[in-house]
Design a protein around this motif. Structure first.
Motif, PDB file in Angstrom:
ATOM      1  N   GLU A   1      -5.838   6.562  -8.285  1.00  0.00           N
ATOM      2  CA  GLU A   1      -5.935   5.663  -7.359  1.00  0.00           C
ATOM      3  C   GLU A   1      -7.157   5.651  -6.646  1.00  0.00           C
TER       4      GLU A   1
ATOM      5  N   SER B   1      -7.710   6.052  -3.486  1.00  0.00           N
ATOM      6  CA  SER B   1      -7.872   6.965  -2.168  1.00  0.00           C
ATOM      7  C   SER B   1      -8.898   8.194  -2.263  1.00  0.00           C
TER       8      SER B   1
ATOM      9  N   GLN C   1     -11.550   7.511   0.493  1.00  0.00           N
ATOM     10  CA  GLN C   1     -11.439   7.893   1.923  1.00  0.00           C
ATOM     11  C   GLN C   1     -11.938   9.043   2.146  1.00  0.00           C
TER      12      GLN C   1
ATOM     13  N   ARG D   1      -3.580   5.696 -15.029  1.00  0.00           N
ATOM     14  CA  ARG D   1      -2.086   6.271 -15.258  1.00  0.00           C
ATOM     15  C   ARG D   1      -1.701   6.289 -16.502  1.00  0.00           C
TER      16      ARG D   1
ATOM     17  N   GLN E   1      -7.615  -1.119  -8.173  1.00  0.00           N
ATOM     18  CA  GLN E   1      -6.956  -1.094  -6.869  1.00  0.00           C
ATOM     19  C   GLN E   1      -8.084  -1.480  -5.665  1.00  0.00           C
TER      20      GLN E   1
ATOM     21  N   GLU F   1      -8.628  -0.219  -1.793  1.00  0.00           N
ATOM     22  CA  GLU F   1      -8.594   0.713  -1.025  1.00  0.00           C
ATOM     23  C   GLU F   1      -9.368   0.490   0.339  1.00  0.00           C
TER      24      GLU F   1
ATOM     25  N   PHE G   1       3.921   8.437   1.922  1.00  0.00           N
ATOM     26  CA  PHE G   1       2.529   8.543   1.151  1.00  0.00           C
ATOM     27  C   PHE G   1       2.090  10.123   1.577  1.00  0.00           C
TER      28      PHE G   1
ATOM     29  N   PHE H   1      -0.560  10.934   2.317  1.00  0.00           N
ATOM     30  CA  PHE H   1      -1.969  10.900   2.952  1.00  0.00           C
ATOM     31  C   PHE H   1      -1.790  10.040   4.188  1.00  0.00           C
ATOM     32  N   THR H   2      -0.567   9.419   4.521  1.00  0.00           N
ATOM     33  CA  THR H   2      -0.331   8.679   5.788  1.00  0.00           C
ATOM     34  C   THR H   2       0.846   9.126   6.355  1.00  0.00           C
TER      35      THR H   2
ATOM     36  N   GLY I   1       0.682  -0.087  -0.734  1.00  0.00           N
ATOM     37  CA  GLY I   1       0.847   1.033   0.215  1.00  0.00           C
ATOM     38  C   GLY I   1       0.044   1.208   1.431  1.00  0.00           C
ATOM     39  N   ALA I   2       0.583   1.602   2.513  1.00  0.00           N
ATOM     40  CA  ALA I   2      -0.403   1.715   3.667  1.00  0.00           C
ATOM     41  C   ALA I   2       0.246   2.625   4.585  1.00  0.00           C
TER      42      ALA I   2
ATOM     43  N   ALA J   1      -5.013   3.182   6.783  1.00  0.00           N
ATOM     44  CA  ALA J   1      -5.454   2.944   5.157  1.00  0.00           C
ATOM     45  C   ALA J   1      -4.549   1.906   4.526  1.00  0.00           C
ATOM     46  N   PHE J   2      -4.822   1.456   3.444  1.00  0.00           N
ATOM     47  CA  PHE J   2      -4.034   0.959   2.470  1.00  0.00           C
ATOM     48  C   PHE J   2      -4.673   0.684   1.071  1.00  0.00           C
ATOM     49  N   GLY J   3      -3.673   0.630   0.301  1.00  0.00           N
ATOM     50  CA  GLY J   3      -4.254   0.588  -1.401  1.00  0.00           C
ATOM     51  C   GLY J   3      -3.480  -0.649  -2.074  1.00  0.00           C
TER      52      GLY J   3
HETATM   53  N1  DAH Z   1      -2.756   5.430  -3.328  1.00  0.00           N
HETATM   54  C1  DAH Z   1      -1.492   4.531  -3.288  1.00  0.00           C
HETATM   55  C2  DAH Z   1      -0.874   4.331  -4.752  1.00  0.00           C
HETATM   56  O1  DAH Z   1      -1.820   4.124  -5.637  1.00  0.00           O
HETATM   57  C3  DAH Z   1      -1.817   3.402  -2.434  1.00  0.00           C
HETATM   58  C4  DAH Z   1      -1.745   3.517  -1.015  1.00  0.00           C
HETATM   59  C5  DAH Z   1      -0.822   4.116  -0.039  1.00  0.00           C
HETATM   60  C6  DAH Z   1      -3.086   3.852  -0.474  1.00  0.00           C
HETATM   61  C7  DAH Z   1      -1.015   4.215   1.122  1.00  0.00           C
HETATM   62  C8  DAH Z   1      -3.351   4.007   0.732  1.00  0.00           C
HETATM   63  C9  DAH Z   1      -2.195   4.202   1.829  1.00  0.00           C
HETATM   64  O2  DAH Z   1      -4.544   3.938   1.474  1.00  0.00           O
HETATM   65  O3  DAH Z   1      -2.625   4.445   3.061  1.00  0.00           O
HETATM   66  O4  DAH Z   1       0.093   4.136  -4.788  1.00  0.00           O
END
Ligand code: DAH
Length: 334
Positions: free
Chosen positions: A165, A167, A170, A191, A205, A207, A245, A247-248, A279-280, A302-304
């Motif tokens: 990912e 992430s 971050q 993956r 992705q 992010e 997730f 980290f959130t 995700g976020a 955060a979001f991805g």
């Molecule tokens: N890293 C997650 C994934 O690959 C996606 C994600 C979810 C990114 C929540 C984020 C987050 O920054 O806050 O499935």
């Protein structure tokens, strides 16, 4: 030869040089009248008295000067001729080279970059080979999280993986600079999935991370709404569903309203009117602690999201493999 004969020799030579019409003719004449086997050269070798020497050297010097002058004139005339005859009309249209087009992933990537640059975010590009520490540990993945398994993730050894990912960006940026932070990181992730119509072991992705004082879910929602409208059109709506997730906290999954049916329900949105975007969530205080940011003072979201999915939705591409196969019959359409 008498002096009179040498005078005749010199004037004959001058005439021959003057008659040369091209550099090659001139060279022929030079060899005849001045060359090593010319009468002049042979005579110069035999010279016994000073008078004859002065006479012959004078002839030689004048003829050499004449050769040089004629050569110069011929070269200039040749240049004039070429400038006149070999004119290149630079106003004529050139030959067109076939131009390709940007790959749909690149197009989406640029739209995403533009949207975030417009919001004042900085764009990052991080490494694809990550350490377990950055890919999992500092993002507060539990030791038992399934993504840590070599069944899900490509491991080089116990501590290095192909990032699963974006992430980890971050963590990198929060270790590099103090808040406030507004960044978007775009790139490839990996993956261990079998290749199917919906999965590919390599994908992209983007992010996002914002760290500032007093950020809330409302800021996240406004940001995603803005970006989704840039990507899919001004009439899109965004909704959040709760999720998890590592980290959130809280974690959510954002949906964007389906553009094909306008929310009424169709095959693309599986008759729900909404499409899952990724995700976020709000940055978990444990993540802040892992990078030395005080969670009492700072908050963040955060979001991805996947670029392939975005490109597929934008262009109605049913099979993800089309984005990786490089088939020109597909790519020429974009
Ligand atoms: N890293 C997650 C994934 O690959 C996606 C994600 C979810 C990114 C929540 C984020 C987050 O920054 O806050 O499935």
């Amino acid at each position: 030869m008498s002096q009179a004969n040498w005078e005749a020799y010199e004037s004959d030579a001058h005439r021959a040089l003057a008659e040369a019409r091209a550099i090659a003719d001139l060279e022929d004449a030079r060899i005849i009248w001045l060359g090593r086997k010319s009468a002049l050269a042979l005579a110069l070798r035999e010279v016994r008295d000073r008078e004859t020497g002065t006479l012959l050297n004078g002839i030689r010097n004048r003829l050499e000067a004449a050769v040089n002058e004629r050569e110069h004139d011929l070269a200039a005339a040749e240049l004039d001729r070429r400038l006149r005859d070999e004119v290149v009309d630079i106003t004529l249209p050139g030959e067109r080279l076939p131009l390709g087009s940007l790959h749909p992933i690149t197009q989406v990537r640029r739209t995403v970059e533009d949207a975030f640059i417009g919001l004042g975010y900085e764009v990052r590009d991080d490494r694809e080979v990550e350490t377990v520490e950055y890919n999992f540990d500092k993002l507060a993945f539990l030791p038992t999280h399934s993504a840590r398994s070599p069944r899900d993730t490509f491991f080089f050894d116990d501590t290095h993986v192909l990032r699963t990912e974006t992430s980890p960006s971050q963590i990198h940026i929060m270790e590099e600079k103090e808040p406030p932070i507004y960044m978007v990181s775009i790139g490839r992730v990996y993956r261990r999935d079998a290749i199917t119509a919906t999965r590919y072991p390599i994908f992209h992705q983007f992010e996002g991370l914002a760290v500032d004082r007093g950020l809330t879910l409302a800021d996240l929602k406004g940001t995603l709404l803005h970006v989704m409208r840039q990507l899919y059109g001004a009439d899109r709506r965004v909704r959040f569903r709760t999720h998890y997730f590592p980290f959130t906290e809280p974690s959510i999954e954002p949906d964007v309203s389906c553009g094909l049916c306008g929310g009424a329900g169709c095959r693309t949105c599986k008759f729900s009117g909404w499409i899952e975007m990724g995700g976020a969530g709000m940055v978990d205080p444990r993540v802040f602690e892992n990078v030395g940011v005080d969670p009492q003072e700072w908050s963040g979201f955060a979001f991805g999201m996947g670029l392939e999915r975005t490109a597929q939705l934008r262009h109605d591409i049913p099979d993800i493999r089309a984005l990786w196969e490089g088939d020109l019959r597909v790519l020429r359409q974009f």
